[in-house]
Write a protein that holds these residues in place. Sequence first.
Motif, PDB file in Angstrom:
ATOM      1  N   ILE A  63       0.709  -1.058  -0.007  1.00 56.89           N
ATOM      2  CA  ILE A  63       0.055  -0.023  -0.114  1.00 56.89           C
ATOM      3  C   ILE A  63       0.876   1.344  -0.072  1.00 56.89           C
ATOM      4  O   ILE A  63       0.429   2.313   0.096  1.00 56.89           O
ATOM      5  N   GLY A  64       2.307   1.045  -0.007  1.00 60.44           N
ATOM      6  CA  GLY A  64       3.112   2.263  -0.018  1.00 60.44           C
ATOM      7  C   GLY A  64       3.492   3.139   1.157  1.00 60.44           C
ATOM      8  O   GLY A  64       4.219   4.005   1.067  1.00 60.44           O
ATOM      9  N   VAL A  65       2.946   2.521   2.409  1.00 60.64           N
ATOM     10  CA  VAL A  65       3.534   3.023   3.585  1.00 60.64           C
ATOM     11  C   VAL A  65       4.928   2.641   3.992  1.00 60.64           C
ATOM     12  O   VAL A  65       5.702   3.701   4.424  1.00 60.64           O
ATOM     13  N   HIS A  66       5.422   1.588   3.566  1.00 59.03           N
ATOM     14  CA  HIS A  66       6.832   1.328   3.485  1.00 59.03           C
ATOM     15  C   HIS A  66       7.379   1.335   1.864  1.00 59.03           C
ATOM     16  O   HIS A  66       6.774   1.150   1.162  1.00 59.03           O
ATOM     17  N   ASP A  67       8.747   1.794   2.168  1.00 61.23           N
ATOM     18  CA  ASP A  67       9.338   2.084   0.684  1.00 61.23           C
ATOM     19  C   ASP A  67       9.776   0.815  -0.171  1.00 61.23           C
ATOM     20  O   ASP A  67      10.716   1.371  -0.894  1.00 61.23           O
ATOM     21  N   PHE A  68       9.730  -0.261   0.182  1.00 61.39           N
ATOM     22  CA  PHE A  68      10.325  -1.304  -0.511  1.00 61.39           C
ATOM     23  C   PHE A  68      10.212  -1.120  -1.944  1.00 61.39           C
ATOM     24  O   PHE A  68      11.117  -1.518  -2.665  1.00 61.39           O
ATOM     25  N   PHE A  69       9.211  -0.841  -2.157  1.00 58.26           N
ATOM     26  CA  PHE A  69       8.948  -0.935  -4.016  1.00 58.26           C
ATOM     27  C   PHE A  69       9.372   0.718  -4.433  1.00 58.26           C
ATOM     28  O   PHE A  69       9.303   0.786  -5.692  1.00 58.26           O
ATOM     29  N   ARG A  70       9.621   1.759  -3.727  1.00 58.45           N
ATOM     30  CA  ARG A  70       9.985   2.763  -3.996  1.00 58.45           C
ATOM     31  C   ARG A  70      11.300   3.324  -3.891  1.00 58.45           C
ATOM     32  O   ARG A  70      12.069   4.327  -4.328  1.00 58.45           O
ATOM     33  N   ARG A  71      12.200   2.578  -2.970  1.00 61.71           N
ATOM     34  CA  ARG A  71      13.312   3.008  -2.496  1.00 61.71           C
ATOM     35  C   ARG A  71      14.292   3.173  -3.691  1.00 61.71           C
ATOM     36  O   ARG A  71      15.086   4.208  -3.530  1.00 61.71           O
ATOM     37  N   TYR A  72      14.163   2.527  -4.752  1.00 63.37           N
ATOM     38  CA  TYR A  72      15.510   2.745  -5.852  1.00 63.37           C
ATOM     39  C   TYR A  72      14.899   3.648  -6.962  1.00 63.37           C
ATOM     40  O   TYR A  72      15.486   3.679  -8.185  1.00 63.37           O
ATOM     41  N   GLU A  73      13.766   4.324  -6.999  1.00 61.49           N
ATOM     42  CA  GLU A  73      13.025   4.834  -7.960  1.00 61.49           C
ATOM     43  C   GLU A  73      13.796   6.299  -7.903  1.00 61.49           C
ATOM     44  O   GLU A  73      14.223   7.097  -7.071  1.00 61.49           O
TER      45      GLU A  73
END
Length: 114
Positions: free
Chosen positions: A104-114
């Motif tokens: 859901i985007g609360v944790h940056d696991f999928f956004r950390r390397y963008e």
Amino acid sequence: MTTLLQPDDTFTVQFVWRLNEGNFIRAFFKAHVLETHPEAEKYMVRLEELLAGHEENQRGVILPKEEMTLPYWAMVVRLIGRKVLVAAEVADGRPVGLRLATLIGVHDFFRRYE
């Protein structure tokens, strides 16, 4: 680590999230290796394509499509193209268990390397 994949190799990565209702989402992505980190036994990958997925209840029974939690599946689809750092052992099919906060985007696991 036995066999290290190389940049431009691909493999299937499996992510599993436990939903608040107790069900699980299981999604399979084609992962394209961008970088290898042999000292940490990790790969930087881009999630190229959603290959398959399903939702299952606590007993592992796959739910029919009509019972799937569509807002979460929309979030799964939005992961296509994201870069993530994963442990090398997931290349052999082991699932990556993640907290719902990563989806859901609360944790940056999928956004950390963008």
